[in-house]
Design a protein around this motif. Structure first.
Motif, PDB file in Angstrom:
ATOM      1  N   MET A  86       0.826  -1.205   0.000  1.00  0.00           N
ATOM      2  CA  MET A  86       0.000   0.000   0.000  1.00  0.00           C
ATOM      3  C   MET A  86       0.863   1.259   0.000  1.00  0.00           C
ATOM      4  SD  MET A  86      -3.267  -0.911   2.413  1.00  0.00           S
ATOM      5  CE  MET A  86      -4.154   0.493   1.759  1.00  0.00           C
ATOM      6  N   ALA A  87       2.000   1.219   0.690  1.00  0.00           N
ATOM      7  CA  ALA A  87       2.923   2.362   0.666  1.00  0.00           C
ATOM      8  C   ALA A  87       3.463   2.578  -0.743  1.00  0.00           C
ATOM      9  CB  ALA A  87       4.063   2.125   1.647  1.00  0.00           C
ATOM     10  N   THR A  88       3.768   1.495  -1.432  1.00  0.00           N
ATOM     11  CA  THR A  88       4.257   1.597  -2.806  1.00  0.00           C
ATOM     12  C   THR A  88       3.190   2.186  -3.714  1.00  0.00           C
ATOM     13  OG1 THR A  88       5.673  -0.336  -2.458  1.00  0.00           O
ATOM     14  CG2 THR A  88       5.237   0.293  -4.733  1.00  0.00           C
ATOM     15  N   LEU A  89       1.951   1.735  -3.556  1.00  0.00           N
ATOM     16  CA  LEU A  89       0.858   2.250  -4.382  1.00  0.00           C
ATOM     17  C   LEU A  89       0.632   3.728  -4.129  1.00  0.00           C
ATOM     18  CD1 LEU A  89      -1.381   1.574  -6.410  1.00  0.00           C
ATOM     19  CD2 LEU A  89      -2.845   0.957  -4.479  1.00  0.00           C
ATOM     20  N   LEU A  90       0.667   4.130  -2.853  1.00  0.00           N
ATOM     21  CA  LEU A  90       0.454   5.538  -2.525  1.00  0.00           C
ATOM     22  C   LEU A  90       1.544   6.418  -3.125  1.00  0.00           C
ATOM     23  CD1 LEU A  90      -1.053   7.757  -0.943  1.00  0.00           C
ATOM     24  CD2 LEU A  90       0.413   7.229   1.019  1.00  0.00           C
ATOM     25  N   THR A  91       2.805   6.044  -2.948  1.00  0.00           N
ATOM     26  CA  THR A  91       3.902   6.880  -3.450  1.00  0.00           C
ATOM     27  C   THR A  91       3.928   6.907  -4.977  1.00  0.00           C
ATOM     28  OG1 THR A  91       5.394   4.970  -3.227  1.00  0.00           O
ATOM     29  CG2 THR A  91       5.337   6.539  -1.420  1.00  0.00           C
ATOM     30  N   THR A  92       3.551   5.808  -5.630  1.00  0.00           N
ATOM     31  CA  THR A  92       3.526   5.773  -7.090  1.00  0.00           C
ATOM     32  C   THR A  92       2.454   6.696  -7.641  1.00  0.00           C
ATOM     33  OG1 THR A  92       4.336   3.483  -7.098  1.00  0.00           O
ATOM     34  CG2 THR A  92       3.275   4.279  -9.100  1.00  0.00           C
ATOM     35  N   ARG A  93       1.259   6.629  -7.065  1.00  0.00           N
ATOM     36  CA  ARG A  93       0.170   7.498  -7.529  1.00  0.00           C
ATOM     37  C   ARG A  93       0.470   8.958  -7.215  1.00  0.00           C
ATOM     38  NH1 ARG A  93      -5.603   4.394  -6.298  1.00  0.00           N
ATOM     39  NH2 ARG A  93      -5.247   2.638  -7.715  1.00  0.00           N
ATOM     40  N   TYR A  94       1.050   9.206  -6.061  1.00  0.00           N
ATOM     41  CA  TYR A  94       1.351  10.588  -5.682  1.00  0.00           C
ATOM     42  C   TYR A  94       2.433  11.165  -6.582  1.00  0.00           C
ATOM     43  CZ  TYR A  94       1.613  14.567  -2.502  1.00  0.00           C
ATOM     44  OH  TYR A  94       1.545  15.835  -1.964  1.00  0.00           O
ATOM     45  N   ALA A  95       3.371  10.332  -7.012  1.00  0.00           N
ATOM     46  CA  ALA A  95       4.416  10.802  -7.926  1.00  0.00           C
ATOM     47  C   ALA A  95       3.811  11.285  -9.237  1.00  0.00           C
ATOM     48  CB  ALA A  95       5.423   9.685  -8.179  1.00  0.00           C
ATOM     49  N   LYS A  96       2.743  10.632  -9.695  1.00  0.00           N
ATOM     50  CA  LYS A  96       2.067  11.093 -10.911  1.00  0.00           C
ATOM     51  C   LYS A  96       1.464  12.477 -10.706  1.00  0.00           C
ATOM     52  CE  LYS A  96       0.798   6.497 -12.673  1.00  0.00           C
ATOM     53  NZ  LYS A  96      -0.338   5.618 -13.064  1.00  0.00           N
ATOM     54  N   LEU A  97       0.859  12.689  -9.534  1.00  0.00           N
ATOM     55  CA  LEU A  97       0.280  14.005  -9.247  1.00  0.00           C
ATOM     56  C   LEU A  97       1.376  15.056  -9.147  1.00  0.00           C
ATOM     57  CD1 LEU A  97      -2.063  15.825  -8.586  1.00  0.00           C
ATOM     58  CD2 LEU A  97      -1.974  15.040  -6.210  1.00  0.00           C
ATOM     59  N   GLN A  98       2.517  14.700  -8.579  1.00  0.00           N
ATOM     60  CA  GLN A  98       3.634  15.640  -8.519  1.00  0.00           C
ATOM     61  C   GLN A  98       4.112  16.021  -9.926  1.00  0.00           C
ATOM     62  OE1 GLN A  98       6.050  13.144  -5.909  1.00  0.00           O
ATOM     63  NE2 GLN A  98       6.009  14.755  -4.354  1.00  0.00           N
ATOM     64  N   ALA A  99       4.139  15.053 -10.827  1.00  0.00           N
ATOM     65  CA  ALA A  99       4.542  15.335 -12.206  1.00  0.00           C
ATOM     66  C   ALA A  99       3.550  16.282 -12.873  1.00  0.00           C
ATOM     67  CB  ALA A  99       4.654  14.029 -12.989  1.00  0.00           C
TER      68      ALA A  99
END
Length: 257
Positions: A175-188
């Motif tokens: 779940m931590a991996t999923l959260l950071t991956t999705r959040y990285a898209k929003l940061q981009a």
């Protein structure tokens, strides 16, 4: 990736990111028509799920910690149950649903009622919008504390579990991996629209607010440390407070291969 997050700190920073998605929604959809924007909408609930998973992966909580969460669960139960009672009187919720939830007693019943009450609001969807004062965050928190209590409440005389279960650790890390991956898209996306100022709109998940500089502080107000300041202070926690103890904070790790 190995868990290196604080779910509480991530939830605080996600409030700014959530506001940014609302403000930029039309532009995001126009510039990125193939992007699934619902991934951004679900970040808050995903972080709450991560907090629950992180708590499951820790060693079992103490009786005092369970009692603290139980106090919060009963307060949330009282508010949501009274709201469901009013909705049932108005014919918006079946009266038997309210009656079934209201009849329970005891700690485990309180936890089960929290889960059931959250489900009432979630199943109703938009049909109850504008007809009550319960917020979406309160519904999510009620579900979280109820599920947490059901996981950790023990019958009298039962042995305390020691150490986390391997599957709980794996779920937390996933779940931590999923959260950071999705959040990285929003940061981009934020970097695309905001350039170098993107972090003000979508801060890093583990960002803490920096203390004011000494030369900018009120000279009549002495520094609590008697000098020019050290580490950053934590953002204010989201109300209502979540289960205790909070997840331990560690610096984010480098991306795993």
């Amino acid at each position: 990736m190995t868990y290196r997050l604080s779910a509480d700190l991530a939830l605080a920073n996600l409030q700014l990111a959530k506001k940014y998605v609302v403000e930029k929604r039309a532009q995001i959809l126009a510039h990125f028509p193939l992007l699934d924007i619902t991934q951004f909408d679900s970040l808050g609930r995903l972080a709450l799920g991560l907090k629950f998973a992180a708590l499951q992966a820790e060693e079992g909580p103490s009786d005092r910690e369970i009692d603290q969460v139980l106090v919060e669960a009963r307060e949330l139960r009282r508010k949501l149950l009274s709201t469901v009672a009013a909705l049932a009187t108005a014919g918006l919720v079946p009266k038997e649903v309210h009656a079934k939830i209201a009849q329970g007693r005891g700690p485990r019943d309180a936890a089960e009622d929290c889960v059931a009450l959250a489900q009432v609001f979630r199943q109703a969807g938009s049909t109850l919008d504008g007809k009550h004062a319960v917020t979406e965050d309160e519904v999510d928190r009620t579900s979280l504390v109820g599920s947490w209590l059901l996981e950790h409440l023990r019958p009298a005389g039962a042995k305390r579990l020691k150490g986390p279960k391997p599957e709980a650790v794996r779920t937390r890390d996933q779940m931590a991996t999923l959260l950071t991956t999705r959040y990285a898209k929003l940061q981009a996306v934020a970097h695309y629209f905001e350039g170098d100022g993107w972090e003000e709109k979508v801060p890093l998940l583990m960002t803490r607010m920096a203390p004011p500089r000494q030369d900018e502080a009120d000279p009549a107000t002495p520094s609590p440390n008697g000098g020019g300041g050290g580490g950053g202070s934590q953002p204010a926690p989201l109300p209502p407070s979540g289960p205790k103890p909070p997840v331990q904070v560690a610096p984010p790790a480098a991306s795993a291969s």
